[in-house]
Design a protein around this motif. Structure first.
Motif: not given
Lengths: 110, 114
Positions: A31, A33, A35, A41-43, A45, A98, B103-105, B107
Motif C-alpha cells: 500500500n 498513499q 498526503f 495541520g490537516q492531513l 488524502n 504504516y 486511510q482517512f485522518f 483533525p
C-alpha cells in the motif's frame, strides 16, 4: 525495517511552476498513499497508489513498485499547494503497520 | 458526512496526570490507528487495531495504551504523561489494511505536557 525517503526535503516555487516530488522505499509494499498536510495541520488524502498512475486535476502520481519509488507531480502550482507532502507505505510483511517518509515542505510564492 | 473525529483538539496538562484522547469514525472501518507527529520525524505509528478487541503495537508504543471495545471508537490513553509525549497526535481509519483501502485522518490533537 523498511526505509522511506522523500526528496527534496524543501522546495520553493513561483506560482504557476511545475514540480516533482519523489518517495523511495527500501522494500516491497502492499500500500502507498500520498498526503498533503496544509498549514493548519490537516492531513488530506491525495492518492492511494500502490502501483500505476493516477491523476486528479493538477496533481498526478506514479508508483513503480518493482523499482521501489513513487512520484507526485504538481502542475501549475498555486499558493494553496503550500504545505508538507508525505508518502506513507504499508510494507509487504503482513503486519499492517504504516511507515511515513519525513516529507517534502513546499512553499509556493505568489 | 464521513469523518474521523478527535477530542480534545488541544490539551495542556502536567506530568503524571492521566488523560484520554478520543477517536471516533462513522465509516464502519475495521482498521484504526494512532500516530504522533514531531518536527523532523514525520508521523510515527503508536498503535493500530484490526477490529474490535484486536490491537497491536506500532513503532513507538511506549507510554501509551489503547482499547477497541467498539468498532467506531479507538481511544488513546496516557496513564502517566511525560514532557517527551508533547506532540501532535492523529487518529486514522480505513477498511481493513491489506484490502487495499486508503486511510482517512482526524483533525489532530495538539498535546502539551508540562
Amino acid at each position: 525495517g523498511i526505509q522511506v525517503e522523500q526528496s527534496p526535503p524543501d522546495l520553493i516555487l513561483q506560482e504557476g511552476a511545475n514540480s516533482t516530488l519523489r518517495c523511495n522505499f527500501s522494500d516491497s509494499v502492499n500500500n502507498l498513499q500520498w498526503f498533503h498536510q496544509n498549514p493548519w495541520g490537516q492531513l488530506i488524502n491525495l492518492f492511494y497508489i500502490p502501483s500505476g498512475t493516477k491523476q486528479n486535476g493538477r496533481l498526478s502520481a506514479t508508483t513503480v513498485a518493482t523499482e521501489r519509488y513513487s512520484l507526485l507531480y504538481i502542475s501549475s502550482s498555486q499558493t494553496t499547494d503550500s504545505g508538507v507532502y508525505f508518502c506513507a507505505v504499508e510494507p509487504e510483511t503482513g503486519t499492517y503497520k504504516y511507515i511515513f517518509g519525513t516529507g517534502t515542505r513546499l512553499k509556493v510564492l505568489a | 458526512e464521513a469523518q474521523v473525529t478527535q477530542n480534545p483538539r488541544y490539551l495542556i496538562t502536567v506530568t503524571g496526570k492521566k488523560l484520554t484522547v478520543t477517536c471516533s469514525q462513522n465509516m464502519n472501518h475495521e482498521y484504526m490507528s494512532w500516530y504522533r507527529q514531531d518536527p523532523g520525524l514525520g508521523l510515527r505509528q503508536i498503535y493500530y487495531s484490526m477490529n474490535v478487541e484486536v490491537t497491536d503495537k506500532g513503532d513507538v508504543p511506549e507510554g501509551y495504551k489503547v482499547s477497541r471495545k467498539e468498532k467506531r471508537n479507538f481511544p488513546l490513553i496516557l496513564e502517566s504523561p511525560s514532557p517527551n509525549q508533547t506532540s501532535l497526535y492523529f487518529c486514522a481509519s480505513s477498511h481493513l489494511a491489506g484490502a487495499q483501502d486508503e486511510q482517512f485522518f482526524g483533525p489532530g490533537t495538539r498535546l502539551t505536557v508540562l
